[in-house]
Design an enzyme around this catalytic site. Sequence first.
Site, PDB file in Angstrom:
ATOM      1  CG  HIS A   1      -3.394  -3.562   3.427  1.00 11.09           C
ATOM      2  ND1 HIS A   1      -2.314  -2.969   4.031  1.00 11.09           N
ATOM      3  CD2 HIS A   1      -4.098  -2.566   2.840  1.00 11.09           C
ATOM      4  CE1 HIS A   1      -2.361  -1.650   3.825  1.00 11.09           C
ATOM      5  NE2 HIS A   1      -3.434  -1.381   3.102  1.00 11.09           N
ATOM      6  CB  CYS A  43      -0.962  -0.056   1.187  1.00  9.39           C
ATOM      7  SG  CYS A  43      -2.321   1.115   1.035  1.00  9.39           S
ATOM      8  CD  GLU A  49      -0.657  -5.567   5.890  1.00 10.95           C
ATOM      9  OE1 GLU A  49      -0.651  -6.130   4.772  1.00 10.95           O
ATOM     10  OE2 GLU A  49      -0.855  -4.337   6.028  1.00 10.95           O
TER      11      GLU A  49
END
Lengths: 225, 322
Positions: free
Chosen positions: A202, A88, A204
């Site tokens: 994302h 990002c 994560e």
Amino acid sequence: MAKRVAILQFPGTNCEFDTEYAFKKLGAETEIVWHKNEKLPENIDLIVVPGGFSYGDYLRSGAIARFAPIMKEVSEFAKNGGNVLGICNGFQILVEAHLLPGAMMRNDGLHFISKQQYLKIENNNNLFLSDMTVGEIVKAPIAHAEGKFFIDEVGLNNLKENNQILLTYCDENGNKINPNGSIEAIAGICNRERNVFGLMPHPERAIESILGSSDGVRMLQGFFK
Amino acid sequence: MEKLELLYEGKGKKLYSTSDKNQFIAEFKDDLTAFNAQKRSQELGKGILNNEISTIIFGELSDNGIKTHFLKKLNERDMLVKRVNIIPIEVVVRNVATGSLTKRLGIPEGRELTTPIVEFYYKNDAMNDPIINDEHAVIMGLVDKSEELETLKVQARKVNDILKPFFAKVGLRLIDFKLEFGKDQNGEIILADEISPDSCRFWDSTTGEKLDKDRFRQDIGGVKVAYEEVKNRILVLKKGYKAIVNIFLKEGVLDSAGKAVNHALGSLGFGETVNDVRIGRQIVLKVSANSKSDAEAQTRQMCESLLANTVIEDYNIEIING
């Protein structure tokens, strides 16, 4: 031996702890590195430039973070073949730092987009996605206002020829859709040498099913092989 | 901009052609010559200093309305200049008697002249650059018409009026200097060559110490130290400018915000009038620089490295006083 991962932290970074959580869960040793440091930790296997709003996104996303003291070391590390992953805002920073080609622009709809997004694996000949099959569909959140990837025609042809396009946006059936107006719906790329990676989604934030998806585990797992 | 063909090598500079037929690159050499090149030497780094000094002075002159061939400093030794046809007249302006004025006419060294003198010398090494008057210049065809000599004199005096107080501010007495002019492709006479301690005499206002090529002519030594001193003194003469930077998405890159505004204007009934909307950013910087062109050159570097993303954006710069 556990992989060692350095996670950068700028003023305005807000994904460093999620990233730490994810990489620890996958078995890595992690260290968060403040942007003013002039040295990276020793013997690291990966630098992650995490998401957030470094320097308030002033001027352009990533434009100021690029000149942080630690970024000199990151460039040096990347030029010597070290692995760097930008997620990002991290992707935006790597583009501004010219470690990845192209540029980031405001989303076509001019809105901040925050939602779960399906992605198609376009290439698996790379560190992170080697366990996945081309054409496979995964789900991970996107959350950005400036995620529209732009590159000129010559640059785009280079990306295609060298198989540097790794992820594109799609619907759950794999049909191409374009949430932000990215050229060719590109969501993630790598550099020509295949050691610097950038993606807007994302992974994560997609590592436990309770979060809506655990596909992020598979997107990162290749690195731990 | 790259050097193509070596067109001319003079005592202090080499001149190269570029891909633009109206622009040349002047490379400043380290060679020192005096007495029409009968005395020669080299001073490592002198060319770099002269390029820097000339850049500052051309900038100051152009801020004050003098047209010069200076376009920009490209690097340590190279200056991009407008192509001109050099008029083979060395125009010398004297404020204080020294050199040939003392030797030839016996005017005591160091006497302040009641009014500045402008002299013409025929630029010709084989003849030792002899002094000439207006009629000589016309008869020899050095200029196309006699009015052009008047232009040279007026310009030379204006340059003196600008530079004398400029150097006085940093404790340098402008004793005398040599100018060369050329005609650009429109036939306009503009200032060319260089302005440096090679072409000017500077004396320290209080000590009277010579800070120019006379140190070489008269074997005083410390040539480079003196040139460096001149550079360091004028370098601090910075002025305030406002740099206005306008940044726009490149032609061909979709401007989503512009499109949205265009649409809104259309629904307000301006659809017939408005054909396109591009939205940019304006950044206004207050900067200190030696001249407008210095301010512009530095702002350009800022744009290239941070202010604009040249992958997707174009920019323009306007420099105004204050």
